[in-house]
Design a protein around this motif. Structure first.
Motif, mmCIF file in Angstrom:
data_model
loop_
_atom_site.group_PDB
_atom_site.id
_atom_site.type_symbol
_atom_site.label_atom_id
_atom_site.label_comp_id
_atom_site.label_asym_id
_atom_site.label_seq_id
_atom_site.Cartn_x
_atom_site.Cartn_y
_atom_site.Cartn_z
ATOM 1 N N LYS A 1 0.818 -1.234 0.000
ATOM 2 C CA LYS A 1 0.000 0.000 0.000
ATOM 3 C C LYS A 1 0.844 1.275 0.000
ATOM 4 N N GLU A 2 1.956 1.246 -0.744
ATOM 5 C CA GLU A 2 2.771 2.452 -0.905
ATOM 6 C C GLU A 2 2.067 3.400 -1.865
ATOM 7 N N PRO A 3 2.395 4.677 -1.837
ATOM 8 C CA PRO A 3 1.702 5.647 -2.695
ATOM 9 C C PRO A 3 1.900 5.353 -4.185
ATOM 10 N N ALA A 4 0.857 5.644 -4.958
ATOM 11 C CA ALA A 4 0.881 5.406 -6.409
ATOM 12 C C ALA A 4 0.478 6.670 -7.143
ATOM 13 N N HIS A 5 1.167 7.762 -6.873
ATOM 14 C CA HIS A 5 0.819 9.019 -7.532
ATOM 15 C C HIS A 5 1.351 9.059 -8.965
ATOM 16 N N PHE A 6 0.923 10.038 -9.721
ATOM 17 C CA PHE A 6 1.219 10.131 -11.150
ATOM 18 C C PHE A 6 2.709 10.034 -11.446
ATOM 19 N N TRP A 7 3.538 10.813 -10.768
ATOM 20 C CA TRP A 7 4.959 10.856 -11.099
ATOM 21 C C TRP A 7 5.662 9.535 -10.795
ATOM 22 N N ARG A 8 5.233 8.860 -9.770
ATOM 23 C CA ARG A 8 5.833 7.554 -9.468
ATOM 24 C C ARG A 8 5.520 6.558 -10.582
ATOM 25 N N ILE A 9 4.285 6.518 -11.022
ATOM 26 C CA ILE A 9 3.892 5.628 -12.125
ATOM 27 C C ILE A 9 4.589 6.054 -13.414
ATOM 28 N N PHE A 10 4.689 7.342 -13.656
ATOM 29 C CA PHE A 10 5.355 7.855 -14.856
ATOM 30 C C PHE A 10 6.808 7.373 -14.915
ATOM 31 N N PHE A 11 7.545 7.549 -13.820
ATOM 32 C CA PHE A 11 8.954 7.167 -13.837
ATOM 33 C C PHE A 11 9.149 5.652 -13.821
ATOM 34 N N LEU A 12 8.243 4.917 -13.202
ATOM 35 C CA LEU A 12 8.296 3.459 -13.319
ATOM 36 C C LEU A 12 8.091 3.033 -14.767
ATOM 37 N N SER A 13 7.187 3.708 -15.457
ATOM 38 C CA SER A 13 6.944 3.408 -16.874
ATOM 39 C C SER A 13 8.185 3.690 -17.716
ATOM 40 N N THR A 14 8.858 4.807 -17.451
ATOM 41 C CA THR A 14 10.069 5.105 -18.221
ATOM 42 C C THR A 14 11.164 4.085 -17.925
ATOM 43 N N LEU A 15 11.219 3.582 -16.693
ATOM 44 C CA LEU A 15 12.188 2.550 -16.354
ATOM 45 C C LEU A 15 11.917 1.266 -17.140
ATOM 46 N N ILE A 16 10.661 0.866 -17.189
ATOM 47 C CA ILE A 16 10.283 -0.344 -17.918
ATOM 48 C C ILE A 16 10.560 -0.176 -19.407
ATOM 49 N N ILE A 17 10.247 0.986 -19.959
ATOM 50 C CA ILE A 17 10.531 1.254 -21.370
ATOM 51 C C ILE A 17 12.038 1.188 -21.629
ATOM 52 N N SER A 18 12.830 1.686 -20.706
ATOM 53 C CA SER A 18 14.286 1.628 -20.852
ATOM 54 C C SER A 18 14.803 0.191 -20.820
ATOM 55 N N ILE A 19 14.234 -0.638 -19.978
ATOM 56 C CA ILE A 19 14.632 -2.049 -19.919
ATOM 57 C C ILE A 19 14.348 -2.730 -21.249
ATOM 58 N N VAL A 20 13.152 -2.514 -21.783
ATOM 59 C CA VAL A 20 12.794 -3.093 -23.077
ATOM 60 C C VAL A 20 13.712 -2.548 -24.169
ATOM 61 N N GLY A 21 14.012 -1.269 -24.120
ATOM 62 C CA GLY A 21 14.904 -0.660 -25.101
ATOM 63 C C GLY A 21 16.287 -1.266 -25.073
ATOM 64 N N LEU A 22 16.824 -1.531 -23.883
ATOM 65 C CA LEU A 22 18.138 -2.178 -23.785
ATOM 66 C C LEU A 22 18.128 -3.560 -24.425
ATOM 67 N N LYS A 23 17.044 -4.272 -24.262
ATOM 68 C CA LYS A 23 16.930 -5.599 -24.888
ATOM 69 C C LYS A 23 17.006 -5.472 -26.407
ATOM 70 N N PHE A 24 16.314 -4.479 -26.963
ATOM 71 C CA PHE A 24 16.269 -4.357 -28.408
ATOM 72 C C PHE A 24 17.571 -3.859 -29.025
ATOM 73 N N VAL A 25 18.353 -3.087 -28.297
ATOM 74 C CA VAL A 25 19.589 -2.576 -28.876
ATOM 75 C C VAL A 25 20.797 -3.452 -28.553
ATOM 76 N N SER A 26 20.609 -4.502 -27.755
ATOM 77 C CA SER A 26 21.709 -5.401 -27.437
ATOM 78 C C SER A 26 21.837 -6.478 -28.498
ATOM 79 N N ASN A 27 23.077 -6.918 -28.692
ATOM 80 C CA ASN A 27 23.319 -7.983 -29.689
ATOM 81 C C ASN A 27 22.914 -9.332 -29.165
#
Length: 108
Positions: free
Chosen positions: A82-108
């Motif tokens: 039950k930790e807070p789930a405000h907009f900016w926390r979700i926003f930055f978690l989303s950018t983290l997940i997008i970055s993880i997926v991006g690293l997968k796609f640009v790796s050999n």
């Protein structure tokens, strides 16, 4: 196969963080069992991370491993602890997940 090991290692990182969170709110034998779970998840996570880095670049593997762990733990914190789930926390978690997926796609 190395990518699968790395993703499972990341989920094990989430598992050991979850066990720490549960141990924090437990006492006696129950806390001991959660700490045992922490140690098991920790060992499996490290072994799988090591195996994945035998094939994948260490920088990429470590970034993805910690990213999965950080994002997964934050999501569990929101859903279970039950930790807070405000907009900016979700926003930055989303950018983290997008970055993880991006690293997968640009790796050999």
């Amino acid at each position: 196969m190395s990518w699968i090991l790395l993703v499972v290692a990341g989920f094990c990182e989430v598992g050991f963080a979850f066990c720490l969170g549960k141990a924090k709110f437990s006492t006696g034998n129950t806390a001991g069992f959660w700490l045992l779970g922490f140690l098991l998840f920790l060992a499996v996570s490290m072994i799988l991370l090591y195996r994945a880095t035998q094939v994948l670049p260490i920088g990429t593997a470590y970034a993805i491993w910690t990213g999965i762990g950080a994002a997964g733990t934050a999501l569990l914190g929101i859903l279970v602890f039950k930790e807070p789930a405000h907009f900016w926390r979700i926003f930055f978690l989303s950018t983290l997940i997008i970055s993880i997926v991006g690293l997968k796609f640009v790796s050999n």
